[in-house]
Design a protein around this motif. Structure first.
Motif, PDB file in Angstrom:
ATOM      1  N   ALA A 281       0.866  -1.189   0.000  1.00  0.00           N
ATOM      2  CA  ALA A 281       0.000   0.000   0.000  1.00  0.00           C
ATOM      3  C   ALA A 281       0.896   1.229   0.000  1.00  0.00           C
ATOM      4  O   ALA A 281       1.970   1.229   0.617  1.00  0.00           O
ATOM      5  N   ALA A 282       0.475   2.271  -0.719  1.00  0.00           N
ATOM      6  CA  ALA A 282       1.276   3.497  -0.801  1.00  0.00           C
ATOM      7  C   ALA A 282       0.339   4.701  -0.831  1.00  0.00           C
ATOM      8  O   ALA A 282      -0.800   4.600  -1.273  1.00  0.00           O
ATOM      9  N   VAL A 283       0.854   5.823  -0.345  1.00  0.00           N
ATOM     10  CA  VAL A 283       0.076   7.064  -0.391  1.00  0.00           C
ATOM     11  C   VAL A 283       0.892   8.099  -1.153  1.00  0.00           C
ATOM     12  O   VAL A 283       2.091   8.270  -0.892  1.00  0.00           O
ATOM     13  N   ILE A 284       0.232   8.764  -2.111  1.00  0.00           N
ATOM     14  CA  ILE A 284       0.918   9.860  -2.802  1.00  0.00           C
ATOM     15  C   ILE A 284       0.058  11.125  -2.744  1.00  0.00           C
ATOM     16  O   ILE A 284      -1.172  11.048  -2.766  1.00  0.00           O
ATOM     17  N   ARG A 285       0.727  12.254  -2.618  1.00  0.00           N
ATOM     18  CA  ARG A 285       0.010  13.545  -2.614  1.00  0.00           C
ATOM     19  C   ARG A 285       0.497  14.341  -3.820  1.00  0.00           C
ATOM     20  O   ARG A 285       1.694  14.600  -3.953  1.00  0.00           O
ATOM     21  N   ASN A 286      -0.407  14.693  -4.694  1.00  0.00           N
ATOM     22  CA  ASN A 286      -0.076  15.423  -5.930  1.00  0.00           C
ATOM     23  C   ASN A 286       1.104  14.778  -6.670  1.00  0.00           C
ATOM     24  O   ASN A 286       2.027  15.466  -7.108  1.00  0.00           O
ATOM     25  N   GLY A 287       1.090  13.455  -6.734  1.00  0.00           N
ATOM     26  CA  GLY A 287       2.141  12.736  -7.467  1.00  0.00           C
ATOM     27  C   GLY A 287       3.399  12.484  -6.664  1.00  0.00           C
ATOM     28  O   GLY A 287       4.321  11.813  -7.136  1.00  0.00           O
ATOM     29  N   GLU A 288       3.496  13.015  -5.431  1.00  0.00           N
ATOM     30  CA  GLU A 288       4.699  12.843  -4.601  1.00  0.00           C
ATOM     31  C   GLU A 288       4.464  11.724  -3.596  1.00  0.00           C
ATOM     32  O   GLU A 288       3.464  11.748  -2.866  1.00  0.00           O
ATOM     33  N   LEU A 289       5.414  10.807  -3.528  1.00  0.00           N
ATOM     34  CA  LEU A 289       5.256   9.651  -2.641  1.00  0.00           C
ATOM     35  C   LEU A 289       5.424  10.029  -1.169  1.00  0.00           C
ATOM     36  O   LEU A 289       6.419  10.648  -0.785  1.00  0.00           O
ATOM     37  N   LEU A 290       4.424   9.663  -0.346  1.00  0.00           N
ATOM     38  CA  LEU A 290       4.510   9.914   1.091  1.00  0.00           C
ATOM     39  C   LEU A 290       4.863   8.636   1.847  1.00  0.00           C
ATOM     40  O   LEU A 290       5.539   8.682   2.875  1.00  0.00           O
ATOM     41  N   SER A 291       4.361   7.498   1.375  1.00  0.00           N
ATOM     42  CA  SER A 291       4.699   6.226   2.031  1.00  0.00           C
ATOM     43  C   SER A 291       4.520   5.082   1.044  1.00  0.00           C
ATOM     44  O   SER A 291       3.753   5.194   0.085  1.00  0.00           O
TER      45      SER A 291
ATOM     46  N   HIS B 194       3.967  -0.690 -13.683  1.00  0.00           N
ATOM     47  CA  HIS B 194       5.426  -0.876 -13.761  1.00  0.00           C
ATOM     48  C   HIS B 194       6.066   0.218 -14.627  1.00  0.00           C
ATOM     49  O   HIS B 194       7.110   0.761 -14.284  1.00  0.00           O
ATOM     50  N   VAL B 195       5.432   0.514 -15.755  1.00  0.00           N
ATOM     51  CA  VAL B 195       5.993   1.542 -16.656  1.00  0.00           C
ATOM     52  C   VAL B 195       5.988   2.908 -15.945  1.00  0.00           C
ATOM     53  O   VAL B 195       6.963   3.664 -15.979  1.00  0.00           O
ATOM     54  N   LEU B 196       4.870   3.199 -15.256  1.00  0.00           N
ATOM     55  CA  LEU B 196       4.721   4.531 -14.644  1.00  0.00           C
ATOM     56  C   LEU B 196       5.509   4.681 -13.339  1.00  0.00           C
ATOM     57  O   LEU B 196       5.579   5.781 -12.778  1.00  0.00           O
ATOM     58  N   ALA B 197       6.140   3.576 -12.877  1.00  0.00           N
ATOM     59  CA  ALA B 197       7.027   3.669 -11.709  1.00  0.00           C
ATOM     60  C   ALA B 197       8.126   4.708 -11.971  1.00  0.00           C
ATOM     61  O   ALA B 197       8.670   5.308 -11.036  1.00  0.00           O
ATOM     62  N   HIS B 198       8.423   4.926 -13.244  1.00  0.00           N
ATOM     63  CA  HIS B 198       9.459   5.912 -13.600  1.00  0.00           C
ATOM     64  C   HIS B 198       9.061   7.341 -13.241  1.00  0.00           C
ATOM     65  O   HIS B 198       9.897   8.241 -13.252  1.00  0.00           O
ATOM     66  N   PHE B 199       7.762   7.554 -12.977  1.00  0.00           N
ATOM     67  CA  PHE B 199       7.297   8.923 -12.730  1.00  0.00           C
ATOM     68  C   PHE B 199       7.023   9.197 -11.251  1.00  0.00           C
ATOM     69  O   PHE B 199       6.561  10.277 -10.908  1.00  0.00           O
ATOM     70  N   VAL B 200       7.291   8.195 -10.391  1.00  0.00           N
ATOM     71  CA  VAL B 200       7.074   8.410  -8.953  1.00  0.00           C
ATOM     72  C   VAL B 200       8.111   9.428  -8.469  1.00  0.00           C
ATOM     73  O   VAL B 200       9.304   9.275  -8.713  1.00  0.00           O
ATOM     74  N   LYS B 201       7.618  10.461  -7.788  1.00  0.00           N
ATOM     75  CA  LYS B 201       8.507  11.499  -7.260  1.00  0.00           C
ATOM     76  C   LYS B 201       8.517  11.410  -5.727  1.00  0.00           C
ATOM     77  O   LYS B 201       7.501  11.014  -5.151  1.00  0.00           O
ATOM     78  N   PRO B 202       9.542  11.748  -4.998  1.00  0.00           N
ATOM     79  CA  PRO B 202      10.825  12.188  -5.527  1.00  0.00           C
ATOM     80  C   PRO B 202      11.631  10.988  -6.014  1.00  0.00           C
ATOM     81  O   PRO B 202      11.482   9.897  -5.508  1.00  0.00           O
ATOM     82  N   SER B 203      12.467  11.233  -7.019  1.00  0.00           N
ATOM     83  CA  SER B 203      13.312  10.168  -7.546  1.00  0.00           C
ATOM     84  C   SER B 203      14.694  10.736  -7.829  1.00  0.00           C
ATOM     85  O   SER B 203      14.806  11.876  -8.277  1.00  0.00           O
TER      86      SER B 203
ATOM     87  N   ALA C 279      21.518   7.500 -26.756  1.00  0.00           N
ATOM     88  CA  ALA C 279      20.090   7.466 -26.414  1.00  0.00           C
ATOM     89  C   ALA C 279      19.901   7.887 -24.956  1.00  0.00           C
ATOM     90  O   ALA C 279      20.842   7.838 -24.156  1.00  0.00           O
ATOM     91  N   ASN C 280      18.686   8.329 -24.643  1.00  0.00           N
ATOM     92  CA  ASN C 280      18.355   8.613 -23.249  1.00  0.00           C
ATOM     93  C   ASN C 280      17.879   7.315 -22.628  1.00  0.00           C
ATOM     94  O   ASN C 280      16.941   6.706 -23.147  1.00  0.00           O
ATOM     95  N   VAL C 281      18.527   6.877 -21.549  1.00  0.00           N
ATOM     96  CA  VAL C 281      18.084   5.628 -20.919  1.00  0.00           C
ATOM     97  C   VAL C 281      17.580   5.907 -19.512  1.00  0.00           C
ATOM     98  O   VAL C 281      18.113   6.762 -18.803  1.00  0.00           O
ATOM     99  N   PHE C 282      16.528   5.184 -19.150  1.00  0.00           N
ATOM    100  CA  PHE C 282      15.888   5.396 -17.848  1.00  0.00           C
ATOM    101  C   PHE C 282      15.804   4.063 -17.110  1.00  0.00           C
ATOM    102  O   PHE C 282      15.181   3.112 -17.598  1.00  0.00           O
ATOM    103  N   ILE C 283      16.448   4.028 -15.956  1.00  0.00           N
ATOM    104  CA  ILE C 283      16.506   2.805 -15.142  1.00  0.00           C
ATOM    105  C   ILE C 283      15.882   3.144 -13.785  1.00  0.00           C
ATOM    106  O   ILE C 283      16.273   4.133 -13.163  1.00  0.00           O
ATOM    107  N   PRO C 284      14.897   2.361 -13.335  1.00  0.00           N
ATOM    108  CA  PRO C 284      14.223   2.749 -12.091  1.00  0.00           C
ATOM    109  C   PRO C 284      15.078   2.499 -10.846  1.00  0.00           C
ATOM    110  O   PRO C 284      15.948   1.627 -10.869  1.00  0.00           O
ATOM    111  N   PRO C 285      14.826   3.238  -9.752  1.00  0.00           N
ATOM    112  CA  PRO C 285      15.506   2.921  -8.493  1.00  0.00           C
ATOM    113  C   PRO C 285      15.151   1.478  -8.100  1.00  0.00           C
ATOM    114  O   PRO C 285      14.052   1.008  -8.432  1.00  0.00           O
TER     115      PRO C 285
END
Ligand code: KG4
Length: 347
Positions: A19-29, A117-126, A304-310
């Motif tokens: 379970a996770a909580v985000i506020r305005n796209g920013e991860l809180l937990s 999984h794809v949108l994990a790249h947009f979780v902030k802060p990163s 190329a621009n490469v994006f690797i998730p945390p």
């Protein structure tokens, strides 16, 4: 003042209750209870997974809200994984999400696990930059191996996928044959660091287009071991390992190199044909160190621009589900209560 959007995300598609909580796209937990109960069986047992989700879901959601410092009355919507996954596991998260949304009188948002999984790249802060559209995402997990064309947050298309086993499944099965614990992918990664990737050569699939196949590779791996056992006149891999120094390490390094080469070749072909210069990787197998290195090399070689998730977002987690839910919330894309989970689907 701009309205705050607070989303609770719930993930229960396989063997992680999260379970996770985000506020305005920013991860809180982001809280995850992983299920150890499957280890002794060498794979996920669906019935046991559902029962463990039942036990975990209340404390996991409660902890996520507490860590975020958010009351349930503050939530704007609840996002949950509707599929694909194990049906019994999905039912637990889906039913819980429905009940909570109904009691709070807030919208429900269904999320496709693969899009998550794809949108994990947009979780902030990163610590990492966010991909720019359009990009190709190599989505590799225990159940999926796909190349996804991502045009926008809510606009994705699978352009290639495995016709049989997934890359993670191939790692896990080869690891099992070598007597390594489940899940075997991380063990292969670990042992491969001490091995020679050129020691063994395995058959590579000849599949047209951008699709993958890993079942032949698995068979090739099995035959290699069978021949070695015959040659050394022993019955078990442990006996064989006493005769051949670095046996498991070399097998791990060689199978890992082969899987990474297969994955990168199709991705490169797709990116070249479609003239896309941004590529990302996602899913449990994106934790693999050789695959991560291959992405970095790809970036340098092809500019190329490469994006690797945390690492924390490579395996199943609810942060990615909450983030995907946030984008759907902004689009006003909600889920009626009568919608049911699905075991299989496309993006
Ligand atoms: O996305 P994920 O957590 O779950 C599902 O598929 O549901 O992916 C799990 C897969 C397993 O096959 C596991 O062996 C693989 O990801 N995996 C790895 C590594 N870490 C996890 N495979 C290779 N190298 C790793 N470091």
């Amino acid at each position: 003042m701009e309205k705050e959007v607070i989303i609770l995300g719930i993930e229960s598609s396989c063997d992680d209750t999260s379970a996770a909580v985000i506020r305005n796209g920013e991860l809180l937990s982001n809280v995850t209870a992983s299920q150890k109960v499957h280890e002794e069986y060498g794979g996920v047992v669906p019935e046991l997974a559902s029962r463990a989700h039942q036990q975990n879901i209340v404390p996991v959601v409660d902890t996520a809200l507490k860590r975020a410092g958010v009351r349930k009355e503050d939530l704007s919507a609840i996002a949950f994984t509707r599929g694909p996954g194990l049906l019994g596991s999905l039912l637990v998260g889906t039913s819980f999400a429905k009940g909570l949304a109904l009691s709070l009188g807030i919208p429900l948002i269904d999320v496709n696990h693969l899009q998550g999984h794809v949108l994990a790249h947009f979780v902030k802060p990163s610590p990492n930059p966010q991909p720019n559209f359009p990009f190709l995402c190599l989505l590799v997990s225990g159940g999926n191996s796909q190349i996804v064309l991502v045009r926008a947050y809510n606009d994705m298309e699978i352009i290639g996928q495995t016709i049989d086993d997934a890359a993670g499944e191939a790692f896990d099965k080869c690891a099992k044959v070598m007597g390594l614990p489940y899940p075997g992918g991380p063990w292969i990664d670990k042992l491969a660091k001490e091995g020679n990737p050129e020691a063994y050569v395995f058959a590579k699939p000849q599949i047209p287009g951008y699709n993958y196949s890993f079942s032949g590779l698995k068979t090739s791996f099995l035959y290699t071991l069978r021949d070695l056992l015959r040659e050394h006149e022993v019955d078990t891999i442990d006996e064989l390992a006493e005769r051949i120094p670095h046996l498991r390490e070399d097998l791990c390094a060689s199978i890992q190199k082969t899987v990474v080469e297969i994955l990168m070749k199709k991705l490169r072909q797709a990116a070249k044909d479609m003239k896309i210069d941004s590529v990302a990787v996602a899913g449990g197998v994106s934790a693999n160190s050789a695959l991560r290195e291959a992405f970095i090399d790809y970036g340098k070689r092809y500019r190329a621009n490469v994006f690797i998730p945390p690492f924390s977002f490579t395996t199943d987690n609810a942060a990615m589900i909450a983030e995907a839910g946030y984008f759907k919330y902004l689009d006003g894309d909600f889920c009626p209560l009568e919608k049911v989970p699905y075991a299989k689907t496309k993006i």
